[in-house]
Design an enzyme around this catalytic site. Sequence first.
Site, PDB file in Angstrom:
ATOM      1  N   ASP A  81      11.345  96.182 137.636  1.00  0.00           N
ATOM      2  CA  ASP A  81      12.320  95.154 137.342  1.00  0.00           C
ATOM      3  C   ASP A  81      12.746  95.339 135.890  1.00  0.00           C
ATOM      4  O   ASP A  81      12.186  96.162 135.148  1.00  0.00           O
ATOM      5  CB  ASP A  81      11.732  93.752 137.595  1.00  0.00           C
ATOM      6  CG  ASP A  81      12.830  92.708 137.769  1.00  0.00           C
ATOM      7  OD1 ASP A  81      12.568  91.663 138.379  1.00  0.00           O
ATOM      8  OD2 ASP A  81      13.981  92.965 137.318  1.00  0.00           O
TER       9      ASP A  81
HETATM   10  C1  GLC Z   1      16.457  90.635 136.909  1.00  0.00           C
HETATM   11  C2  GLC Z   1      15.800  90.235 138.197  1.00  0.00           C
HETATM   12  C3  GLC Z   1      15.974  91.228 139.290  1.00  0.00           C
HETATM   13  C4  GLC Z   1      17.318  91.919 139.137  1.00  0.00           C
HETATM   14  C5  GLC Z   1      17.250  92.752 137.881  1.00  0.00           C
HETATM   15  C6  GLC Z   1      18.573  93.473 137.595  1.00  0.00           C
HETATM   16  O1  GLC Z   1      15.679  90.250 135.824  1.00  0.00           O
HETATM   17  O2  GLC Z   1      14.423  89.870 138.169  1.00  0.00           O
HETATM   18  O3  GLC Z   1      15.845  90.527 140.539  1.00  0.00           O
HETATM   19  O4  GLC Z   1      17.589  92.727 140.264  1.00  0.00           O
HETATM   20  O5  GLC Z   1      16.889  91.984 136.752  1.00  0.00           O
HETATM   21  O6  GLC Z   1      19.577  92.553 137.300  1.00  0.00           O
END
Ligand code: GLC
Length: 748
Positions: free
Chosen positions: A284
Amino acid sequence: MKTNRNLFLAVLAAVLTACGGPRPASTVGTTPEVERRVDQLLAKMTLAEKIGQMNQISAGGDPANYAEAVRGGQVGSILNEVDPVRLNEFQRIAVEESRLGIPLLVGRDVIHGFHTVFPIPLGLAATFDPALVEEGARIAALEATAQGIRWTFSPMLDIARDPRWGRMAEGSGEDTWLDARMGEAMVRGYQGTQWDTTSMAACIKHFVGYGAAEGGRDYNSTFLTERQLRNIYLPPFEAAVKAGALTLMTSFNDNDGVPSTGNRFVVKDILRDEWGFDGLVVTDWNSMGEMISHGFGSDRKEVAQQAIEAGVDMDMMTYGYISHLEELVRSGAVKESAINAAVRNILRIKVMLGLFEHPYVDAAAAGAVQYAPEHLDAARRSAEESAVLLKNDGTLPLDAGRVRTILVTGPMADAPHDQLGTWAFDGQKEHTVTPLAALRERFPGRVVYVPGLVNSRQKRDRFDDVVAAARQADVILAFLGEEAILSGEAHSLADLNLKGSQSELLAALKATGKPVVATVMAGRPLTIERDLPNCGALLYAFHPGTMGGPALANLIFGDVTPSGKTPVTFLRTVGQVPMYYSHNMTGRPYQGEMLLDDIEAEAGQTSLGNTSYYLDYGAYPLFPFGFGLSYTRFTYSDPALDGTTYARDGVIRASCTLSNTGGCEGTEVVQVYVRDLVGSLTRPLKELKHFERVTLQAGESCRLEIEIPVSELAFWGLDGTKKVEPGDFQLWISGDSASGEALSFSVR
Ligand code: GLC
């Protein structure tokens, strides 16, 4: 804790792979030709170029700002650029100016629609309609891939049982079975049934247990045991892997002290070795770097090593891999074979998506599919099916011929941005049709709009303007709830009541004596018990997306009969958290003991209940999981099983007569729950094992015939293996998790 069987499987898989033995079946559906191309390309790559593929950056704006890194082969994927012209330029630099011409994998959070925004996933779950959800995901893929996006960070499969957690909005609720079916549907919809330029790689997330954040506070620690992981939180991911999900994202949380991005047990032992997942694992956003904050690693180099050793292929925005992996390989701390394995997983997805053959899009044509009429139609149908009728004293459906003047009020009546809900990055509010707009179009000259509150948090002592308008109206439609910003990532709430003076507004409207219909738009189940007496009917619409207005108008005026069911338990008060239907019995299940009010009524009462409940709020929620009313009535009768004892490899055939005993056509979500009365572990009160939507005309009946393979009753037991344990069971066929007649059977 690794169980013996799983350890054996893990070792066997590793030995087979190491000896070049037969590849375990590919979960992503690769082919020998794909693998040949991947190996051929990998053989040409320098270590730096391999590591470059493992680096994902957020790259919005002018491609020239990133040209050097892309040209130098230091970027394998970008996210957060959606303009087709700019994406073509990013790809041109990668394909025509880098040494090996490897195209970029372009990702985006296409969570519940791209331009055409569907209901939030929690609302989609309320449809209990996987086919419709798949249709919506396919539409999202058509719109997003037309602009050059070939990877979405969706579906979110996090089981959520704490409505304080803002990201409950993004998932499919509290139940493992429902979550798994919705995840499969979205994977199929995004990726399509064959690989072509409209295929968008799904990304199942957040692996794993993120929704169990302590206190419902986002990013907080979780403390899930291996049994809880295996019986509740992992099955939806396993189902989505079996459905062919191409990618997976690790979660922010540390579970039992181990952050997921460095958690070998879940990522390597379970996902890779047990399930054989050969797709791409991405972190993430900076979740690798956050392992320093967690106190799991001391610097970026250490957490990069922890992540690669756990089996994570791509680094989203920590720059840990691009900064330290080469050094780690040169020093021998990390084997190049680990890098090769990660890059294979990345290249495999790029080859399967056809990016080498089709890196570019027709930018001029990209707009043609956006907001296509059939897309808006599907969004409207999804919004109609996602709304849950929680109360109706007969006020609904309204008869358009009998109401002249309609008062529309409330902060969500005309909120084109907020109606889209959280994670609707690319939904353009100009395309949103709000309830006010839809009602004005349908009833020109008959709608009076007095918002009463400018937003959900505004406080007012009096509502003279709204009350005056109400007195002139035949019916009052109040649209309440929470704005999109109040749910979603990092937006946890400790108080789940309607905010501001919304409840006071509803009470003032009720006092006028006019019929009041309340519609709540929210990203979670709010605690609305105190509001129910102040409306004749209440529709829960979650955040219904672009076409929420027409959908709600159709529901309120009876063109469509509500069919949604609660995908989460609705609490009476936030103090009941966590409360969900598939809870364990405990040694002292509630037996109907006295509540505080009863006790005061019986002065001198000396002993209180000795079971598991709240003196003030009892043991039951406001609305149970799977609940939802219709404009008609459904009755279940003559439930039966085709046997009393089943073999562990048998099939349970349950039947029941479903009747529409009301005055109009309706669709019922028939649910089947099973309880394992005695197990090697204590078992939930009941668990959903089947659901289906059944439409009946007024007066019509049908005999439902439902098959439940006994194998679906398997669970991970005390000995750490998954199997069906013999013994006695109960089964319910019903319209929600709290009703129905128990049928008994046993498994030998
Ligand atoms: C965010 C989220 C994740 C998302 C990623 C990209 O912090 O936790 O679900 O896909 O970053 O935006």
